[in-house]
Scaffold this motif. Structure first.
Motif, PDB file in Angstrom:
ATOM      1  N   TYR A  28      24.083 110.451 115.009  1.00  0.00           N
ATOM      2  CA  TYR A  28      22.636 110.533 114.824  1.00  0.00           C
ATOM      3  C   TYR A  28      22.280 111.526 113.724  1.00  0.00           C
ATOM      4  O   TYR A  28      21.375 111.284 112.929  1.00  0.00           O
ATOM      5  N   ARG A  31      22.920 109.915 110.471  1.00  0.00           N
ATOM      6  CA  ARG A  31      21.948 108.842 110.238  1.00  0.00           C
ATOM      7  C   ARG A  31      20.695 109.389 109.549  1.00  0.00           C
ATOM      8  O   ARG A  31      20.084 108.699 108.734  1.00  0.00           O
ATOM      9  N   HIS A  32      20.324 110.594 109.863  1.00  0.00           N
ATOM     10  CA  HIS A  32      19.071 111.147 109.343  1.00  0.00           C
ATOM     11  C   HIS A  32      19.256 112.011 108.099  1.00  0.00           C
ATOM     12  O   HIS A  32      18.322 112.707 107.693  1.00  0.00           O
ATOM     13  N   VAL A  85      24.792 102.803 115.287  1.00  0.00           N
ATOM     14  CA  VAL A  85      23.771 103.695 115.819  1.00  0.00           C
ATOM     15  C   VAL A  85      22.610 102.869 116.388  1.00  0.00           C
ATOM     16  O   VAL A  85      22.006 103.245 117.384  1.00  0.00           O
ATOM     17  N   GLU A  86      22.331 101.732 115.788  1.00  0.00           N
ATOM     18  CA  GLU A  86      21.299 100.841 116.340  1.00  0.00           C
ATOM     19  C   GLU A  86      21.717 100.352 117.727  1.00  0.00           C
ATOM     20  O   GLU A  86      20.879 100.226 118.624  1.00  0.00           O
ATOM     21  N   ASP A  89      20.984 103.080 119.980  1.00  0.00           N
ATOM     22  CA  ASP A  89      19.538 103.061 120.237  1.00  0.00           C
ATOM     23  C   ASP A  89      19.203 102.102 121.375  1.00  0.00           C
ATOM     24  O   ASP A  89      18.405 102.420 122.254  1.00  0.00           O
ATOM     25  N   ASP A  90      19.808 100.920 121.340  1.00  0.00           N
ATOM     26  CA  ASP A  90      19.562  99.934 122.399  1.00  0.00           C
ATOM     27  C   ASP A  90      19.988 100.475 123.760  1.00  0.00           C
ATOM     28  O   ASP A  90      19.296 100.286 124.757  1.00  0.00           O
ATOM     29  N   LEU A  92      20.161 103.665 124.618  1.00  0.00           N
ATOM     30  CA  LEU A  92      19.217 104.717 124.995  1.00  0.00           C
ATOM     31  C   LEU A  92      17.910 104.110 125.522  1.00  0.00           C
ATOM     32  O   LEU A  92      17.326 104.635 126.473  1.00  0.00           O
ATOM     33  N   ASN A  93      17.468 103.016 124.924  1.00  0.00           N
ATOM     34  CA  ASN A  93      16.283 102.335 125.449  1.00  0.00           C
ATOM     35  C   ASN A  93      16.541 101.800 126.844  1.00  0.00           C
ATOM     36  O   ASN A  93      15.667 101.865 127.713  1.00  0.00           O
TER      37      ASN A  93
END
Length: 112
Positions: A28, A31-32, A85-86, A89-90, A92-93
């Motif tokens: 993460y 990623r940023h 990372v996407e 994200d899924d 984490l959702n």
């Protein structure tokens, strides 16, 4: 049709790599960033010990989740596969829904 066994085995290995919170944090972080980041910057920004960061980056590199290049004595890392990372994200959702006790969005199998 099921995926080939060797693909399932490789996916399992990557899920094991992603089972470490420090590695997810590093992904993460990368990623940023606007570009490649050297190890000492990662250590400083994340407040982690240098040996820990180096070890985790080595594992992420081995599984092609980050790429690296060396300039002089410094090694710079960059996220190699942003769609991983996407995928996180899924997950984490999914966890957010579980924690809140909310239903998940409708899927293809729901009738209506």
């Amino acid at each position: 049709m099921l995926p080939a066994d060797n693909l399932i085995e490789e996916a399992t290995k990557i899920y094991k790599v992603l089972s470490n919170s420090t590695r997810i944090t590093i992904l993460y972080y990368l990623r940023h960033q606007s570009g490649a980041v050297d190890v000492s910057t990662i250590v400083s920004d994340l407040g982690l010990a240098q040996p820990v960061v180096s070890k985790q980056l080595g594992i992420l590199y081995r599984y092609q989740l980050v790429c690296k290049h060396k300039q002089g004595t410094r090694v710079y890392y960059l996220l190699d596969d942003p769609h991983v990372v996407e995928m996180i994200d899924d997950m984490l959702n999914h966890v957010r829904h579980e924690i809140k006790g909310e239903p998940h969005p409708k899927n293809l199998y729901d009738k209506k």
